[in-house]
Design a protein around this motif. Structure first.
Motif, PDB file in Angstrom:
ATOM      1  N   MET A 110      17.973 -13.151 -32.226  1.00 36.51           N
ATOM      2  CA  MET A 110      18.163 -13.821 -30.937  1.00 36.51           C
ATOM      3  C   MET A 110      19.149 -14.982 -31.016  1.00 36.51           C
ATOM      4  O   MET A 110      19.296 -15.615 -32.058  1.00 36.51           O
ATOM      5  N   ASP A 111      19.782 -15.262 -29.875  1.00 40.23           N
ATOM      6  CA  ASP A 111      20.569 -16.484 -29.738  1.00 40.23           C
ATOM      7  C   ASP A 111      19.581 -17.601 -29.380  1.00 40.23           C
ATOM      8  O   ASP A 111      19.037 -17.635 -28.284  1.00 40.23           O
ATOM      9  N   LEU A 112      19.355 -18.504 -30.301  1.00 37.74           N
ATOM     10  CA  LEU A 112      18.382 -19.585 -30.103  1.00 37.74           C
ATOM     11  C   LEU A 112      19.069 -20.942 -29.962  1.00 37.74           C
ATOM     12  O   LEU A 112      18.465 -21.986 -30.227  1.00 37.74           O
ATOM     13  N   SER A 113      20.318 -20.936 -29.539  1.00 35.92           N
ATOM     14  CA  SER A 113      21.085 -22.178 -29.447  1.00 35.92           C
ATOM     15  C   SER A 113      20.525 -23.154 -28.415  1.00 35.92           C
ATOM     16  O   SER A 113      20.811 -24.356 -28.460  1.00 35.92           O
ATOM     17  N   PHE A 114      19.690 -22.657 -27.500  1.00 37.27           N
ATOM     18  CA  PHE A 114      19.119 -23.530 -26.465  1.00 37.27           C
ATOM     19  C   PHE A 114      17.990 -24.407 -27.009  1.00 37.27           C
ATOM     20  O   PHE A 114      17.589 -25.375 -26.366  1.00 37.27           O
ATOM     21  N   ILE A 115      17.456 -24.094 -28.166  1.00 38.07           N
ATOM     22  CA  ILE A 115      16.340 -24.867 -28.723  1.00 38.07           C
ATOM     23  C   ILE A 115      16.846 -26.156 -29.362  1.00 38.07           C
ATOM     24  O   ILE A 115      17.772 -26.143 -30.173  1.00 38.07           O
ATOM     25  N   LYS A 116      16.246 -27.290 -28.982  1.00 36.62           N
ATOM     26  CA  LYS A 116      16.603 -28.587 -29.555  1.00 36.62           C
ATOM     27  C   LYS A 116      15.753 -28.927 -30.774  1.00 36.62           C
ATOM     28  O   LYS A 116      16.152 -29.731 -31.614  1.00 36.62           O
ATOM     29  N   GLY A 117      14.557 -28.358 -30.829  1.00 40.46           N
ATOM     30  CA  GLY A 117      13.702 -28.659 -31.969  1.00 40.46           C
ATOM     31  C   GLY A 117      12.424 -27.855 -31.954  1.00 40.46           C
ATOM     32  O   GLY A 117      11.979 -27.362 -30.906  1.00 40.46           O
ATOM     33  N   PHE A 118      11.851 -27.689 -33.145  1.00 37.96           N
ATOM     34  CA  PHE A 118      10.551 -27.046 -33.315  1.00 37.96           C
ATOM     35  C   PHE A 118       9.545 -28.119 -33.711  1.00 37.96           C
ATOM     36  O   PHE A 118       9.883 -29.071 -34.418  1.00 37.96           O
ATOM     37  N   PHE A 119       8.303 -27.953 -33.261  1.00 34.69           N
ATOM     38  CA  PHE A 119       7.252 -28.904 -33.635  1.00 34.69           C
ATOM     39  C   PHE A 119       6.075 -28.155 -34.230  1.00 34.69           C
ATOM     40  O   PHE A 119       5.606 -27.166 -33.666  1.00 34.69           O
ATOM     41  N   ALA A 120       5.610 -28.638 -35.366  1.00 39.31           N
ATOM     42  CA  ALA A 120       4.470 -28.015 -36.032  1.00 39.31           C
ATOM     43  C   ALA A 120       3.350 -29.032 -36.166  1.00 39.31           C
ATOM     44  O   ALA A 120       3.587 -30.222 -36.376  1.00 39.31           O
ATOM     45  N   GLY A 121       2.120 -28.546 -36.054  1.00 34.37           N
ATOM     46  CA  GLY A 121       0.967 -29.421 -36.224  1.00 34.37           C
ATOM     47  C   GLY A 121      -0.297 -28.597 -36.349  1.00 34.37           C
ATOM     48  O   GLY A 121      -0.271 -27.364 -36.300  1.00 34.37           O
ATOM     49  N   ALA A 122      -1.422 -29.281 -36.548  1.00 34.73           N
ATOM     50  CA  ALA A 122      -2.768 -28.697 -36.617  1.00 34.73           C
ATOM     51  C   ALA A 122      -3.087 -28.042 -37.948  1.00 34.73           C
ATOM     52  O   ALA A 122      -4.242 -27.729 -38.214  1.00 34.73           O
ATOM     53  N   ALA A 123      -2.076 -27.797 -38.782  1.00 36.14           N
ATOM     54  CA  ALA A 123      -2.296 -27.180 -40.093  1.00 36.14           C
ATOM     55  C   ALA A 123      -1.079 -27.478 -40.960  1.00 36.14           C
ATOM     56  O   ALA A 123      -0.014 -27.826 -40.445  1.00 36.14           O
ATOM     57  N   PRO A 124      -1.224 -27.365 -42.296  1.00 34.23           N
ATOM     58  CA  PRO A 124      -0.096 -27.672 -43.175  1.00 34.23           C
ATOM     59  C   PRO A 124       1.103 -26.770 -42.932  1.00 34.23           C
ATOM     60  O   PRO A 124       0.971 -25.563 -42.770  1.00 34.23           O
ATOM     61  N   GLU A 140      15.971 -28.533 -36.814  1.00 30.71           N
ATOM     62  CA  GLU A 140      14.873 -28.990 -37.666  1.00 30.71           C
ATOM     63  C   GLU A 140      13.524 -28.668 -37.042  1.00 30.71           C
ATOM     64  O   GLU A 140      13.403 -28.535 -35.818  1.00 30.71           O
ATOM     65  N   ILE A 141      12.522 -28.577 -37.907  1.00 28.03           N
ATOM     66  CA  ILE A 141      11.147 -28.472 -37.431  1.00 28.03           C
ATOM     67  C   ILE A 141      10.491 -29.823 -37.682  1.00 28.03           C
ATOM     68  O   ILE A 141      10.500 -30.338 -38.805  1.00 28.03           O
ATOM     69  N   PHE A 142       9.993 -30.431 -36.636  1.00 26.47           N
ATOM     70  CA  PHE A 142       9.397 -31.761 -36.714  1.00 26.47           C
ATOM     71  C   PHE A 142       7.890 -31.613 -36.857  1.00 26.47           C
ATOM     72  O   PHE A 142       7.256 -30.889 -36.091  1.00 26.47           O
ATOM     73  N   ASP A 143       7.353 -32.314 -37.836  1.00 24.25           N
ATOM     74  CA  ASP A 143       5.926 -32.208 -38.108  1.00 24.25           C
ATOM     75  C   ASP A 143       5.192 -33.382 -37.473  1.00 24.25           C
ATOM     76  O   ASP A 143       5.727 -34.498 -37.392  1.00 24.25           O
TER      77      ASP A 143
END
Length: 352
Positions: A110-124, A140-143
């Motif tokens: 996919m073309d994912l150029s529209f995404i500014k960032g990923f966020f992860a939480g709730a688990a390692p 980047e993925i922001f934790d």
């Protein structure tokens, strides 16, 4: 009342005041000073009954006038369709969501150029997952780190600031974090010394609903004792090592399951891995890992054990590996270590 996930025991009702809820929304909004009111969008993968979904998918988006695309069924196929249809700027989720997406060829094309960032939480968050998203999208993925007891958020990766792999960031505004010794909980530790993570801030609950003993144990002198083990580095970045209840004591050595999970996860054939301690007549406890392989892959226990021996101290290497089609997960996709412990206990009882 928001109920804890119950991943380490019985779920408890966290009593959250209007001030708690309002504070965490304002803290998290202040974290993104360059994002404009009414102009951003995100995928609402966390359900509203989860503290992260409640705070971000619902409250933050209303507060900031952002668009939230609610996902009732957080499966890779559904998420991919919503990404195509709505092109949200932010994609939050538990790490297993990103693992599932990265293993879908459709997502990788996919073309994912529209995404500014990923966020992860709730688990390692495994380093391999963060690396995979970065290589695929350049983003980047922001934790983030927090508990239901503080409405999901205590620390976060600095937006536009320095990112340290493996860290869950620095404390949010008006939030304090300290590390105390595991034995007494009274001694504050120095930088890079691992102990129990304690949190203080305006988002901290007054207590658990109708559970005064549990409240007194968790909240002491205004600090939430999280039950998580971690350390603060010299720059104040928090690193979560593991849960106190998950720590394995094998032949006198403290073994943190997260260390082994990360190594197994880096194996090219492994989709998911989760490690527990099992009773051992000689070592007291020994290390057992449960593994789900990627579709179409085959592997042996000896192959994975040899892989670990090259990367781990001898006392950390799993002595047993059991393969499962899928690992048990909570409603938000968090791998349930306690379910694996219970399954192991049932199997051992049946063998007697």
């Amino acid at each position: 009342l928001l109920y804890t996930g119950g991943t380490t025991g019985v779920s408890k009702g966290a009593m959250l005041t209007h001030a708690n809820i309002s504070s965490v929304v304002q803290q998290f909004r202040a974290w993104f000073p360059d994002l404009k009111e009414g102009e951003e969008s995100l995928l609402g993968i966390y359900p509203i009954f989860h503290s992260a979904g409640y705070s971000v998918s619902q409250n933050l988006t209303i507060f900031a006038g952002w668009t939230c695309v609610l996902i009732p069924r957080p499966e890779p196929g559904v998420i991919i369709e919503m990404l195509k249809a709505y092109r949200p700027a932010f994609l939050p989720g538990v790490p297993t969501i990103f693992v599932g997406l990265l293993n879908r060829e459709e997502f990788r094309r996919m073309d994912l150029s529209f995404i500014k960032g990923f966020f992860a939480g709730a688990a390692p968050l495994q380093p391999e997952t963060a690396r995979g998203l970065r290589e695929l999208t350049g983003k980047e993925i922001f934790d983030v780190y927090g508990l239901t007891e503080n409405v999901a958020f205590a620390t976060a990766t600095p937006w536009g600031g320095k990112i340290k792999p493996g860290s869950v960031g620095v404390p949010l505004p008006n939030t304090d974090v300290k590390i105390v010794d595991l034995e007494t909980g009274m001694q504050e530790l120095k930088a890079n010394e691992a102990g129990e993570i304690c949190i203080k801030g305006p988002q901290l609950m007054p207590g658990y609903y109708r559970k005064p003993e549990e409240t007194a144990n968790a909240v002491r002198n205004g600090w939430l004792y999280t039950g998580d083990i971690g350390y603060l580095d010299e720059d104040g970045y928090l690193f979560v090592v593991d849960r106190k209840k998950d720590m394995i004591v094998a032949a006198g050595f403290n073994v943190y399951p997260k260390d082994i999970d990360e190594i197994l996860f880096s194996h090219p054939k492994v989709l998911e891995a989760c490690t527990i301690g099992v009773s051992d007549p000689y070592r007291g406890e020994t290390v057992k890992a449960f593994v789900a392989l990627k579709p179409g892959e085959t592997a042996t226990a000896d192959e994975l054990i040899a892989f670990c021996k090259e990367r781990l101290a001898a006392y950390k290497v799993p002595r047993q590996i059991e393969f499962l089609d899928a690992l048990p997960k909570s409603a938000v996709g968090k791998i349930l270590r306690r379910e694996l412990r219970a399954m192991e206990a049932r199997n051992r009882e049946a063998e007697k």
